[in-house]
Scaffold this motif. Sequence first.
Motif, PDB file in Angstrom:
ATOM      1  N   HIS A  57       0.813  -1.194   0.000  1.00  0.00           N
ATOM      2  CA  HIS A  57       0.000   0.000   0.000  1.00  0.00           C
ATOM      3  C   HIS A  57       0.858   1.260   0.000  1.00  0.00           C
ATOM      4  O   HIS A  57       0.521   2.245  -0.653  1.00  0.00           O
ATOM      5  N   ALA A  58       1.937   1.233   0.770  1.00  0.00           N
ATOM      6  CA  ALA A  58       2.822   2.395   0.838  1.00  0.00           C
ATOM      7  C   ALA A  58       3.463   2.677  -0.521  1.00  0.00           C
ATOM      8  O   ALA A  58       3.598   3.830  -0.930  1.00  0.00           O
ATOM      9  N   THR A  59       3.858   1.621  -1.234  1.00  0.00           N
ATOM     10  CA  THR A  59       4.451   1.785  -2.562  1.00  0.00           C
ATOM     11  C   THR A  59       3.447   2.389  -3.536  1.00  0.00           C
ATOM     12  O   THR A  59       3.783   3.295  -4.305  1.00  0.00           O
ATOM     13  N   LEU A  60       2.211   1.904  -3.511  1.00  0.00           N
ATOM     14  CA  LEU A  60       1.168   2.452  -4.379  1.00  0.00           C
ATOM     15  C   LEU A  60       0.899   3.919  -4.057  1.00  0.00           C
ATOM     16  O   LEU A  60       0.717   4.747  -4.954  1.00  0.00           O
ATOM     17  N   GLU A  61       0.903   4.260  -2.795  1.00  0.00           N
ATOM     18  CA  GLU A  61       0.664   5.638  -2.388  1.00  0.00           C
ATOM     19  C   GLU A  61       1.784   6.550  -2.874  1.00  0.00           C
ATOM     20  O   GLU A  61       1.545   7.631  -3.414  1.00  0.00           O
ATOM     21  N   ARG A  62       3.039   6.097  -2.697  1.00  0.00           N
ATOM     22  CA  ARG A  62       4.184   6.891  -3.171  1.00  0.00           C
ATOM     23  C   ARG A  62       4.157   7.016  -4.681  1.00  0.00           C
ATOM     24  O   ARG A  62       4.424   8.088  -5.233  1.00  0.00           O
ATOM     25  N   ALA A  63       3.841   5.924  -5.374  1.00  0.00           N
ATOM     26  CA  ALA A  63       3.851   5.932  -6.843  1.00  0.00           C
ATOM     27  C   ALA A  63       2.716   6.765  -7.423  1.00  0.00           C
ATOM     28  O   ALA A  63       2.811   7.239  -8.561  1.00  0.00           O
ATOM     29  N   SER A  64       1.649   6.967  -6.672  1.00  0.00           N
ATOM     30  CA  SER A  64       0.531   7.745  -7.200  1.00  0.00           C
ATOM     31  C   SER A  64       0.746   9.247  -7.047  1.00  0.00           C
ATOM     32  O   SER A  64       0.035  10.043  -7.643  1.00  0.00           O
ATOM     33  N   ALA A  65       1.728   9.649  -6.276  1.00  0.00           N
ATOM     34  CA  ALA A  65       2.040  11.071  -6.124  1.00  0.00           C
ATOM     35  C   ALA A  65       2.928  11.515  -7.289  1.00  0.00           C
ATOM     36  O   ALA A  65       3.914  10.848  -7.611  1.00  0.00           O
ATOM     37  N   PRO A  66       2.580  12.625  -7.942  1.00  0.00           N
ATOM     38  CA  PRO A  66       3.405  13.078  -9.075  1.00  0.00           C
ATOM     39  C   PRO A  66       4.808  13.469  -8.619  1.00  0.00           C
ATOM     40  O   PRO A  66       4.980  14.094  -7.576  1.00  0.00           O
ATOM     41  N   SER A  67       5.796  13.064  -9.406  1.00  0.00           N
ATOM     42  CA  SER A  67       7.175  13.433  -9.087  1.00  0.00           C
ATOM     43  C   SER A  67       7.495  14.828  -9.615  1.00  0.00           C
ATOM     44  O   SER A  67       8.419  15.474  -9.146  1.00  0.00           O
ATOM     45  N   GLU A  68       6.721  15.271 -10.575  1.00  0.00           N
ATOM     46  CA  GLU A  68       6.872  16.618 -11.143  1.00  0.00           C
ATOM     47  C   GLU A  68       5.494  17.246 -11.292  1.00  0.00           C
ATOM     48  O   GLU A  68       4.544  16.582 -11.694  1.00  0.00           O
ATOM     49  N   VAL A  69       5.395  18.510 -10.988  1.00  0.00           N
ATOM     50  CA  VAL A  69       4.192  19.277 -11.288  1.00  0.00           C
ATOM     51  C   VAL A  69       4.531  20.105 -12.521  1.00  0.00           C
ATOM     52  O   VAL A  69       5.431  20.945 -12.480  1.00  0.00           O
ATOM     53  N   VAL A  70       3.835  19.808 -13.620  1.00  0.00           N
ATOM     54  CA  VAL A  70       4.116  20.475 -14.891  1.00  0.00           C
ATOM     55  C   VAL A  70       2.886  21.278 -15.296  1.00  0.00           C
ATOM     56  O   VAL A  70       1.767  20.781 -15.230  1.00  0.00           O
ATOM     57  N   ARG A  71       3.119  22.518 -15.720  1.00  0.00           N
ATOM     58  CA  ARG A  71       2.031  23.390 -16.162  1.00  0.00           C
ATOM     59  C   ARG A  71       2.446  24.058 -17.449  1.00  0.00           C
ATOM     60  O   ARG A  71       3.627  24.332 -17.669  1.00  0.00           O
ATOM     61  N   THR A  72       1.483  24.319 -18.294  1.00  0.00           N
ATOM     62  CA  THR A  72       1.777  25.030 -19.534  1.00  0.00           C
ATOM     63  C   THR A  72       1.860  26.523 -19.251  1.00  0.00           C
ATOM     64  O   THR A  72       1.288  27.024 -18.276  1.00  0.00           O
ATOM     65  N   VAL A  73       2.546  27.229 -20.126  1.00  0.00           N
ATOM     66  CA  VAL A  73       2.647  28.681 -20.011  1.00  0.00           C
ATOM     67  C   VAL A  73       1.248  29.296 -20.078  1.00  0.00           C
ATOM     68  O   VAL A  73       0.943  30.230 -19.337  1.00  0.00           O
ATOM     69  N   SER A  74       0.389  28.763 -20.930  1.00  0.00           N
ATOM     70  CA  SER A  74      -0.968  29.303 -21.063  1.00  0.00           C
ATOM     71  C   SER A  74      -1.745  29.212 -19.760  1.00  0.00           C
ATOM     72  O   SER A  74      -2.439  30.156 -19.363  1.00  0.00           O
ATOM     73  N   VAL A  75      -1.663  28.073 -19.084  1.00  0.00           N
ATOM     74  CA  VAL A  75      -2.370  27.901 -17.809  1.00  0.00           C
ATOM     75  C   VAL A  75      -1.790  28.846 -16.763  1.00  0.00           C
ATOM     76  O   VAL A  75      -2.525  29.525 -16.037  1.00  0.00           O
ATOM     77  N   LEU A  76      -0.483  28.922 -16.677  1.00  0.00           N
ATOM     78  CA  LEU A  76       0.174  29.806 -15.723  1.00  0.00           C
ATOM     79  C   LEU A  76      -0.220  31.264 -15.982  1.00  0.00           C
ATOM     80  O   LEU A  76      -0.519  32.014 -15.055  1.00  0.00           O
ATOM     81  N   ALA A  77      -0.246  31.663 -17.252  1.00  0.00           N
ATOM     82  CA  ALA A  77      -0.550  33.043 -17.618  1.00  0.00           C
ATOM     83  C   ALA A  77      -1.961  33.443 -17.220  1.00  0.00           C
ATOM     84  O   ALA A  77      -2.207  34.604 -16.888  1.00  0.00           O
ATOM     85  N   ALA A  78      -2.879  32.495 -17.242  1.00  0.00           N
ATOM     86  CA  ALA A  78      -4.270  32.788 -16.875  1.00  0.00           C
ATOM     87  C   ALA A  78      -4.414  33.042 -15.377  1.00  0.00           C
ATOM     88  O   ALA A  78      -5.399  33.644 -14.937  1.00  0.00           O
ATOM     89  N   GLU A  79      -3.428  32.622 -14.591  1.00  0.00           N
ATOM     90  CA  GLU A  79      -3.501  32.742 -13.135  1.00  0.00           C
ATOM     91  C   GLU A  79      -2.672  33.889 -12.559  1.00  0.00           C
ATOM     92  O   GLU A  79      -2.789  34.188 -11.378  1.00  0.00           O
ATOM     93  N   ARG A  80      -1.849  34.507 -13.383  1.00  0.00           N
ATOM     94  CA  ARG A  80      -0.925  35.510 -12.867  1.00  0.00           C
ATOM     95  C   ARG A  80      -1.148  36.872 -13.494  1.00  0.00           C
ATOM     96  O   ARG A  80      -1.670  36.985 -14.590  1.00  0.00           O
ATOM     97  N   ALA A  81      -0.669  37.878 -12.817  1.00  0.00           N
ATOM     98  CA  ALA A  81      -0.688  39.245 -13.338  1.00  0.00           C
ATOM     99  C   ALA A  81       0.681  39.533 -13.966  1.00  0.00           C
ATOM    100  O   ALA A  81       1.684  38.932 -13.575  1.00  0.00           O
ATOM    101  N   PRO A  82       0.730  40.435 -14.931  1.00  0.00           N
ATOM    102  CA  PRO A  82       2.032  40.797 -15.518  1.00  0.00           C
ATOM    103  C   PRO A  82       2.991  41.310 -14.453  1.00  0.00           C
ATOM    104  O   PRO A  82       2.592  41.939 -13.477  1.00  0.00           O
ATOM    105  N   GLU A  83       4.274  41.009 -14.643  1.00  0.00           N
ATOM    106  CA  GLU A  83       5.287  41.448 -13.681  1.00  0.00           C
ATOM    107  C   GLU A  83       5.897  42.785 -14.058  1.00  0.00           C
ATOM    108  O   GLU A  83       6.684  43.336 -13.309  1.00  0.00           O
ATOM    109  N   GLY A  84       5.579  43.291 -15.248  1.00  0.00           N
ATOM    110  CA  GLY A  84       6.043  44.616 -15.647  1.00  0.00           C
ATOM    111  C   GLY A  84       7.375  44.643 -16.359  1.00  0.00           C
ATOM    112  O   GLY A  84       8.166  45.566 -16.170  1.00  0.00           O
TER     113      GLY A  84
END
Length: 191
Positions: free
Chosen positions: A1-28
């Motif tokens: 069970h512990a192995t399955l739990e560890r393996a189900s957690a993402p090792s990387e969080v990946v986001r596209t620039v488009s998704v990130l841009a929709a959540e942030r304000a310009p930095e100037g």
Amino acid sequence: HATLERASAPSEVVRTVSVLAAERAPEGRGIAVLSTGAWTPKRPMGARFGTLVHAVLAEVPFDASRELIDAVTRAQGKLLGAPDPEQLAAMDAVARAVVHPLFDRAHQADEHRREVPIFERLADGTLVEGVVDLAFRETNAFGKATWVVVDYKTDLDAAGAHDTYIVQVETYARAIESATGMQAEGILLGV
């Protein structure tokens, strides 16, 4: 069970620039907004049209003839299933883009890249990924090299740039600075 739990957690969080841009304000960063003058309220719009224009701009030389632009647009339009009105509008958009002074700068640049993937690691560990439409490196009269990062937008109208577009180009420029160790400037080009 512990192995399955560890393996189900993402090792990387990946986001596209488009998704990130929709959540942030310009930095100037001072992103320049330019236009080729091709946009009109009656011109075709939508994802397929944007994809067609981007595909042709990725393929034709910076100094392409109208005949070559038309031929490449017809070929790409056929692949995308774009109707004649979209193809004709794309031909006009690309023809106006290649005579824009920005394309002359890219043509004269020390180095250029088109449709280049970028990645940036954020402070929280998130990996951001995107594709830069055009990046070119130019050297000024004093020998200082700078990357110019260009993002094409087919829906950039007279109202100006949306904040999400500004954030996208800021992210691309920051990623290129990080990768190259050189300063980068960002440009939104309405085509």
